[in-house]
Design an enzyme around this catalytic site. Structure first.
Site, PDB file in Angstrom:
ATOM      1  N   ASP A  15      10.125 -25.246 -68.536  1.00 54.57           N
ATOM      2  CA  ASP A  15       9.044 -25.379 -67.547  1.00 54.57           C
ATOM      3  C   ASP A  15       9.501 -26.192 -66.333  1.00 54.57           C
ATOM      4  O   ASP A  15      10.379 -27.050 -66.438  1.00 54.57           O
ATOM      5  CB  ASP A  15       7.838 -26.053 -68.226  1.00 54.57           C
ATOM      6  N   HIS A  32      12.715 -19.888 -59.994  1.00 57.76           N
ATOM      7  CA  HIS A  32      13.017 -19.121 -61.217  1.00 57.76           C
ATOM      8  C   HIS A  32      14.497 -18.747 -61.255  1.00 57.76           C
ATOM      9  O   HIS A  32      15.127 -18.744 -62.310  1.00 57.76           O
ATOM     10  CB  HIS A  32      12.138 -17.876 -61.298  1.00 57.76           C
ATOM     11  N   LEU A 126      25.921 -16.992 -81.852  1.00 54.83           N
ATOM     12  CA  LEU A 126      24.592 -17.504 -81.513  1.00 54.83           C
ATOM     13  C   LEU A 126      23.576 -16.362 -81.499  1.00 54.83           C
ATOM     14  O   LEU A 126      23.811 -15.320 -80.883  1.00 54.83           O
ATOM     15  CB  LEU A 126      24.631 -18.150 -80.118  1.00 54.83           C
TER      16      LEU A 126
HETATM   17  C1  IPE Z   1       4.974 -22.162 -70.541  1.00 56.49           C
HETATM   18  O1  IPE Z   1       4.880 -22.679 -69.268  1.00 56.49           O
HETATM   19  C2  IPE Z   1       5.548 -20.770 -70.481  1.00 56.49           C
HETATM   20  C3  IPE Z   1       6.955 -20.667 -70.106  1.00 56.49           C
HETATM   21  C4  IPE Z   1       7.777 -21.656 -69.904  1.00 56.49           C
HETATM   22  C5  IPE Z   1       7.449 -19.303 -69.995  1.00 56.49           C
HETATM   23  P1  IPE Z   1       3.554 -22.549 -68.405  1.00 56.49           P
HETATM   24  O2  IPE Z   1       3.860 -23.135 -67.072  1.00 56.49           O
HETATM   25  O3  IPE Z   1       3.070 -21.148 -68.417  1.00 56.49           O
HETATM   26  O4  IPE Z   1       2.533 -23.453 -69.229  1.00 56.49           O
HETATM   27  P2  IPE Z   1       1.202 -24.175 -68.758  1.00 56.49           P
HETATM   28  O5  IPE Z   1       0.381 -23.166 -68.022  1.00 56.49           O
HETATM   29  O6  IPE Z   1       1.602 -25.312 -67.878  1.00 56.49           O
HETATM   30  O7  IPE Z   1       0.579 -24.659 -70.042  1.00 56.49           O
HETATM   31  C1  IPE Z   2       8.404 -22.038 -65.988  1.00 57.14           C
HETATM   32  O1  IPE Z   2       8.254 -22.594 -64.726  1.00 57.14           O
HETATM   33  C2  IPE Z   2       8.746 -20.576 -65.933  1.00 57.14           C
HETATM   34  C3  IPE Z   2       7.623 -19.683 -66.265  1.00 57.14           C
HETATM   35  C4  IPE Z   2       6.448 -20.068 -66.721  1.00 57.14           C
HETATM   36  C5  IPE Z   2       7.839 -18.266 -66.070  1.00 57.14           C
HETATM   37  P1  IPE Z   2       6.862 -22.599 -63.965  1.00 57.14           P
HETATM   38  O2  IPE Z   2       6.843 -21.440 -63.008  1.00 57.14           O
HETATM   39  O3  IPE Z   2       5.725 -22.675 -64.906  1.00 57.14           O
HETATM   40  O4  IPE Z   2       6.983 -23.950 -63.143  1.00 57.14           O
HETATM   41  P2  IPE Z   2       5.823 -24.973 -62.813  1.00 57.14           P
HETATM   42  O5  IPE Z   2       5.199 -25.379 -64.105  1.00 57.14           O
HETATM   43  O6  IPE Z   2       4.850 -24.243 -61.927  1.00 57.14           O
HETATM   44  O7  IPE Z   2       6.515 -26.095 -62.119  1.00 57.14           O
HETATM   45 MG    MG Z   3       4.737 -24.263 -65.743  1.00 56.65          MG
END
Ligand code: IPE
Ligand code: IPE
Ligand code: MG
Length: 244
Positions: A15, A32, A126
């Protein structure tokens, strides 16, 4: 690294890509992309350290709520990852499974994933699981539907349904890829929640949280989290050193 107590199965909630992009004043999709670079390093590091199973949360069943631009940007990155990494993954004997129904992704992404799975099929180093269009609740619901179909067909009695049956029909289960429960879940970017990741398989997982945004997550930090895991006492509800 000398770590004799490595987790067998590591899960990572990657995240913070969006916050990284914001901090750098660039579009979210560039966050990303930076996250994908971090993932490449951690996959190879896991393979070199001898981790047997790695599951990363790449896209949740709830992430469809995001803009079309962001969602398609993420799916395009999958194609890019396959094209740039397939050789190295193969050279490292990495095997790939997808946890989630990826059939509704754009055709180019589905084709890239199929190509990658096929090419790495016989590798046994892995086992790298990518949770893609994955949700823990969705996975349990799918398992229950499969078992209900067996009951409806008269193959199983309701009172005979066990925890093992439910496990077996998950993406990780023996009916699919036979991946053991997750030993350690790492979440980056400072939030303390599971966000629907491996709900069933994490019943006794150790949890590690870091404020580091996923694109900045380094091998050094990974190693130090794994070392910390090695010193934890897992009791699974019992008492250490005591026989009944
Ligand atoms: C969890 O992150 C999903 C991934 C890392 C793919 P999110 O950004 O979607 O989670 P929330 O919304 O903060 O709980
Ligand atoms: C995690 O990063 C990747 C996915 C959920 C696809 P985020 O896009 O959720 O990044 P934040 O949480 O907005 O910083
Ligand atoms: Mg996120």
């Amino acid at each position: 690294m000398e770590n004799t107590n490595l987790p067998t199965h590591v899960g990572i909630i990657m995240d913070g890509n969006g916050r990284w992009a914001k901090a750098h004043g660039v579009p979210r999709v560039m966050g990303h992309n930076a996250g994908m670079q971090a993932m490449k390093k951690i996959v190879i590091a896991s393979s070199e350290m001898g981790i047997k199973y790695l599951t990363v949360y790449a896209f949740s069943t709830e992430n469809w709520k995001r803009s079309t631009e962001e969602v398609s940007g993420i799916f395009n990155l999958i194609v890019k990852y396959v094209n740039s990494e397939l050789e190295e993954l193969d050279a490292n004997n990495v095997h790939i499974n997808i946890f989630g129904d990826y059939s509704m992704l754009p055709k180019a992404s589905v084709d890239a994933i199929d190509k990658m799975i096929g090419r790495l099929e016989n590798n046994d180093g892995l086992i790298f699981n990518i949770a893609l269009n994955y949700g823990g609740r969705d996975e349990v619901a799918r398992s229950v539907r499969e078992i209900a179909a067996q009951v409806a067909a008269g193959e199983k009695a309701p009172e005979d349904i066990t925890e093992e049956d439910i496990s077996e029909h998950l993406w990780s289960g023996s009916a699919h890829f036979n991946v053991p429960d997750v030993d350690l879940i790492i979440r980056t970017a400072g939030d303390f929640r599971i966000s629907n990741f491996l709900l069933w398989q994490s019943a006794y997982s150790e949890l590690a949280f870091t404020n580091t945004l996923w694109p900045d997550f380094s091998e050094e930090e990974y190693t130090s989290i794994l070392e910390n895991f090695g010193s934890r006492e897992r009791r699974f509800g019992g008492r250490i050193g005591e026989d009944k």
